[in-house]
Design a protein around this motif. Structure first.
Motif, PDB file in Angstrom:
ATOM      1  N   ARG A 208       0.835  -1.218   0.000  1.00 29.11           N
ATOM      2  CA  ARG A 208       0.000   0.000   0.000  1.00 29.11           C
ATOM      3  C   ARG A 208       0.862   1.258   0.000  1.00 29.11           C
ATOM      4  O   ARG A 208       0.548   2.229  -0.706  1.00 29.11           O
ATOM      5  N   ARG A 209       1.935   1.249   0.781  1.00 27.53           N
ATOM      6  CA  ARG A 209       2.795   2.436   0.835  1.00 27.53           C
ATOM      7  C   ARG A 209       3.467   2.690  -0.511  1.00 27.53           C
ATOM      8  O   ARG A 209       3.589   3.843  -0.946  1.00 27.53           O
ATOM      9  N   LEU A 210       3.893   1.628  -1.167  1.00 29.54           N
ATOM     10  CA  LEU A 210       4.504   1.800  -2.485  1.00 29.54           C
ATOM     11  C   LEU A 210       3.492   2.306  -3.507  1.00 29.54           C
ATOM     12  O   LEU A 210       3.804   3.173  -4.335  1.00 29.54           O
ATOM     13  N   LEU A 223      10.444   2.461  -8.411  1.00 27.86           N
ATOM     14  CA  LEU A 223       9.226   1.945  -7.790  1.00 27.86           C
ATOM     15  C   LEU A 223       8.676   0.774  -8.591  1.00 27.86           C
ATOM     16  O   LEU A 223       8.191  -0.216  -8.025  1.00 27.86           O
ATOM     17  N   GLN A 224       8.734   0.882  -9.911  1.00 26.85           N
ATOM     18  CA  GLN A 224       8.258  -0.199 -10.762  1.00 26.85           C
ATOM     19  C   GLN A 224       9.048  -1.476 -10.510  1.00 26.85           C
ATOM     20  O   GLN A 224       8.495  -2.577 -10.492  1.00 26.85           O
ATOM     21  N   ALA A 225      10.358  -1.334 -10.310  1.00 25.60           N
ATOM     22  CA  ALA A 225      11.198  -2.510 -10.063  1.00 25.60           C
ATOM     23  C   ALA A 225      10.773  -3.227  -8.796  1.00 25.60           C
ATOM     24  O   ALA A 225      10.582  -4.456  -8.788  1.00 25.60           O
ATOM     25  N   LEU A 226      10.602  -2.471  -7.720  1.00 26.87           N
ATOM     26  CA  LEU A 226      10.249  -3.087  -6.443  1.00 26.87           C
ATOM     27  C   LEU A 226       8.835  -3.659  -6.486  1.00 26.87           C
ATOM     28  O   LEU A 226       8.578  -4.757  -5.972  1.00 26.87           O
ATOM     29  N   LEU A 227       7.922  -2.944  -7.120  1.00 28.81           N
ATOM     30  CA  LEU A 227       6.556  -3.460  -7.244  1.00 28.81           C
ATOM     31  C   LEU A 227       6.517  -4.720  -8.106  1.00 28.81           C
ATOM     32  O   LEU A 227       5.738  -5.639  -7.836  1.00 28.81           O
ATOM     33  N   SER A 228       7.342  -4.783  -9.139  1.00 33.30           N
ATOM     34  CA  SER A 228       7.387  -5.977  -9.984  1.00 33.30           C
ATOM     35  C   SER A 228       7.841  -7.188  -9.181  1.00 33.30           C
ATOM     36  O   SER A 228       7.282  -8.287  -9.313  1.00 33.30           O
TER      37      SER A 228
END
Length: 743
Positions: A208-210, A223-228
């Protein structure tokens, strides 16, 4: 096993890592006295002087209590220069990291000094995990400025693979995540979290925080990398769709240390008598260049080899099995459900057991981490894209070779290699790392060929037409391997329909057929042009026909409803070639085309349900035109009258008579053909030893049949198959066997 304490709390004198010392056990275990004595015996007087200078410098920084001005303190200038010179030239031993990190992050000195200290912290071997954890604790007390914090994070990311263990560092995951809202630190925090993330770290509140942060700042690459990665571990927690394309997610963190790591690595490599090991668990980790061992070899695991025995009982009670203990295939089978991959995903490439694991377990997080690491590395180390790396061509070659061998083991290509080829081929000169680049091209997945065609085929064609004959042959060999890999991929996945549909991005058979057809047409085009440029060179023609040996058998051998005839610019140079090998190869190819087309026609007539794919009537028409030309050329001696192909060799009799060639109709039959005259002359020597005139007109009637048997005995198997399947004048038994049906 009791871990080694920092020099701050150790009663032993400071020991500097000697340049000749590559066995890291001296820095891992208190009692390795023999190795230390060996090192001390090898030290020169200059080494002793630097040893003493570094020890004095560390003691000076340990005693610093109040803020000291760099300009006013000669002692600070002297000791700071000592740390910098030794660190950047030969690397620092493990003991000094704790006191130096402490003074750099404690805020006792000015940012200028702290920055210079952090930039000089280059390891000669490994970095103790306890020193890193201790330094992270200083971030809690807000003693250092944001600039120093940022530089420390960059240092931590760059030196991540040099840290001897990661357990305590993983325990600080939540602490690092708390910095996610700092706009300045966020890209580097995400990078560090990407390296540390395990499935248990992915929690709903973090997702949720991301997502909230993404909504505020937009889709940032980090952010995309960590969410992926989060989505791979816990897809049920994320309903958003992330871009599928691989990007350069993170900023380059290693610039301040890159040159120093190179220098230390090369110095240790030049003086090291110990061979570098490729696989995990066989030797202890060596001095590395960022993510690699010496000589650009993939990193060894992060855990200390000597800790494995002491921790074996402890690990058995846990729910994971570290790869450092993986020594045999039986261990892999027994622990495959609880195997924990190393932080350095690149070490997978040289470990057959871990490659077996990747083949067995469909863990997308492994591929995601590996592709990120490989993509970053390929981009940063490409010797023709990055000017400063041109001197390291051999190392880059070795790295590409390792990737290629891993792809051969897995029998599939890496997506990061595809993107690397797309970016780098337009800049490639066709010479640097030629063999390795062409090998990587042979593993481009079929699913992405259509969209990558303009990025790969266009620059490749430009190089192909303007390069040497050898380069042309190398490219054709590469494209043949590419076609072979695609067809093997199709056959393997055809055995399991569900797996075939799941793994293939082109889920329909039409997508598969279209992709392969595009490749074949591309090869036909460049082959036609290349034969004109190289004056129908026999050596080049061999590689072209080698490619079409695969194409002609796709229907029966690979169960693919596709057959494409070679273009006239390839067929006629082979038919009129002065080399018997090329002619024999063409005869075999045409025989296999006939066999496949007859089988396709029979299947079309006997199957009750309508087939999804039918061969075009143009394919049958073109085949028949080629057969008429070959039979007229090799057998009936009327090629100039019967060849009805638009690009054929049909000529009017009046024009042929003007050439002044006697018996022009027989010029290309199996007796007078330039590729066969040597056989005909040798046959006449045996059949008519008393006639020295080499009268080829004597080869007729029974001698014609004897001549055929002679040719077959010389190994011209392709010619034999073609004659027996496509020409009527054979024995009745052969006719019944061949079932000569015109298609």
């Amino acid at each position: 096993m009791q871990r080694r304490q920092s020099s701050k709390h150790s009663k032993q004198p400071l020991r500097v890592h000697d340049s000749n010392q590559t066995d890291l056990s001296a820095w891992r275990k208190e009692g390795s006295i023999n190795t230390e004595k060996t090192v001390q015996n090898q030290q020169s007087p200059s080494d002793d002087s630097k040893h003493n200078s570094l020890e004095q410098a560390v003691r000076f920084f340990e005693k610093v209590q109040d803020r000291v001005s760099l300009k006013k303190s000669e002692g600070l200038q002297k000791h700071l220069s000592t740390v910098e010179s030794i660190g950047l030239e030969r690397g620092l031993p493990p003991e000094v990291f704790d006191p130096l990190l402490t003074v750099a992050l404690s805020g006792k000195l000015a940012d200028t000094v702290n920055t210079r200290l952090l930039k000089s912290l280059v390891p000669a071997s490994v970095i103790p995990e306890s020193s890193v954890v201790s330094s992270v604790s200083w971030l809690c007390v807000s003693k250092c400025t944001s600039n120093v914090q940022l530089l420390f994070l960059r240092w931590l990311i760059t030196m991540f693979d040099f840290i001897d263990r990661k357990e305590q560092l993983h325990a600080l995951y939540g602490f690092f995540f708390s910095f996610i809202h700092d706009e300045k630190l966020c890209p580097y925090v995400c990078h560090l979290l990407y390296l540390l993330t395990k499935k248990e770290n992915v929690k709903p509140f973090r997702v949720r925080r991301l997502l909230d942060l993404q909504a505020k700042t937009g889709m940032q690459p980090h952010l995309q990398a960590l969410l992926s990665l989060y989505k791979v571990f816990r897809p049920e927690l994320m309903s958003i769709t992330l871009p599928g394309k691989m990007k350069t997610y993170f900023k380059n963190s290693e610039a301040p240390w890159k040159a120093a790591i190179n220098a230390v690595r090369r110095r240790n490599q030049a003086n090291s008598p110990i061979s570098q090991a490729l696989c995990l668990g066989t030797t202890q980790p060596q001095s590395r260049k960022r993510k690699w061992n010496a000589q650009l070899i993939i990193p060894a695991s992060s855990a200390n080899a000597q800790n494995l025995v002491g921790n074996s009982e402890k690990n058995s009670a846990n729910d994971f099995f570290p790869v450092e203990q993986l020594q045999a295939f039986t261990q892999l089978v027994e622990n495959i459900h609880c195997l924990e991959f190393p932080s350095q995903m690149g070490s997978v490439l040289t470990n057959p057991l871990l490659l077996h694991y990747m083949n067995c377990i469909k863990d997308e997080s492994i591929y995601l981490r590996l592709y990120y690491w490989m993509g970053q590395t390929l981009q940063e180390e490409c010797t023709w894209c990055v000017v400063e790396n041109s001197q390291y061509e051999q190392e880059f070659k070795d790295f590409l070779e390792i990737i290629y061998k891993a792809e051969c083991f897995l029998q599939e290509g890496f997506s990061s290699c595809e993107e690397f080829l797309c970016r780098s081929l337009p800049l490639w000169d066709g010479s640097c790392c030629r063999s390795q680049i062409l090998r990587l091209m042979s593993w481009i997945p079929l699913s992405s060929f259509s969209e990558m065609k303009s990025h790969i085929c266009d620059p490749l064609a430009q190089l192909f037409f303007t390069s040497s004959l050898y380069f042309k042959c190398s490219v054709l060999e590469c494209l043949k391997e590419l076609l072979q890999n695609w067809l093997n991929w199709h056959v393997v996945r055809l055995d399991s329909e569900s797996d075939y549909q799941f793994r293939s991005l082109n889920t329909t058979l039409s997508g598969l057929v279209d992709g392969i057809a595009e490749l074949i047409h591309f090869v036909g085009w460049i082959s036609t042009v290349a034969l004109r440029l190289e004056n129908n060179c026999t050596f080049l023609l061999y590689f072209i026909l080698d490619f079409y040996e695969i194409v002609c058998d796709m229907y029966l051998k690979y169960n693919l409803p596709l057959l494409i005839m070679p273009p006239a610019g390839v067929f006629y140079p082979a038919l009129l070639s002065m080399d018997s090998v090329s002619l024999n190869q063409l005869c075999y190819i045409m025989y296999r085309y006939r066999t496949n087309l007859v089988a396709a026609k029979e299947n079309e007539l006997t199957k009750k349900k309508k087939q999804q794919f039918k061969f075009s009537s143009h394919t049958y028409q073109e085949y028949n035109q080629y057969i008429i030309a070959m039979v007229g050329c090799l057998w009936t001696s009327n090629v100039f009258q019967k060849d009805n192909h638009p690009q054929g060799v049909r000529l009017d009799d009046e024009l042929l008579k003007k050439t002044g060639v006697q018996e022009f109709k027989n010029s290309f039959n199996i007796v007078y053909h330039p590729a066969m005259m040597g056989y005909a002359a040798h046959f006449l020597q045996q059949a008519c030893p008393d006639d020295p005139t080499f009268n080829f007109s004597l080869i007729k009637g029974k001698k014609w049949n004897w001549y055929l048997d002679y040719l077959y005995a010389q190994g011209l198997e392709g010619l034999k198959l073609f004659v027996e399947s496509s020409i009527n004048r054979v024995s009745q038994a052969s006719q019944n066997k061949a079932r000569n049906v015109e298609v």
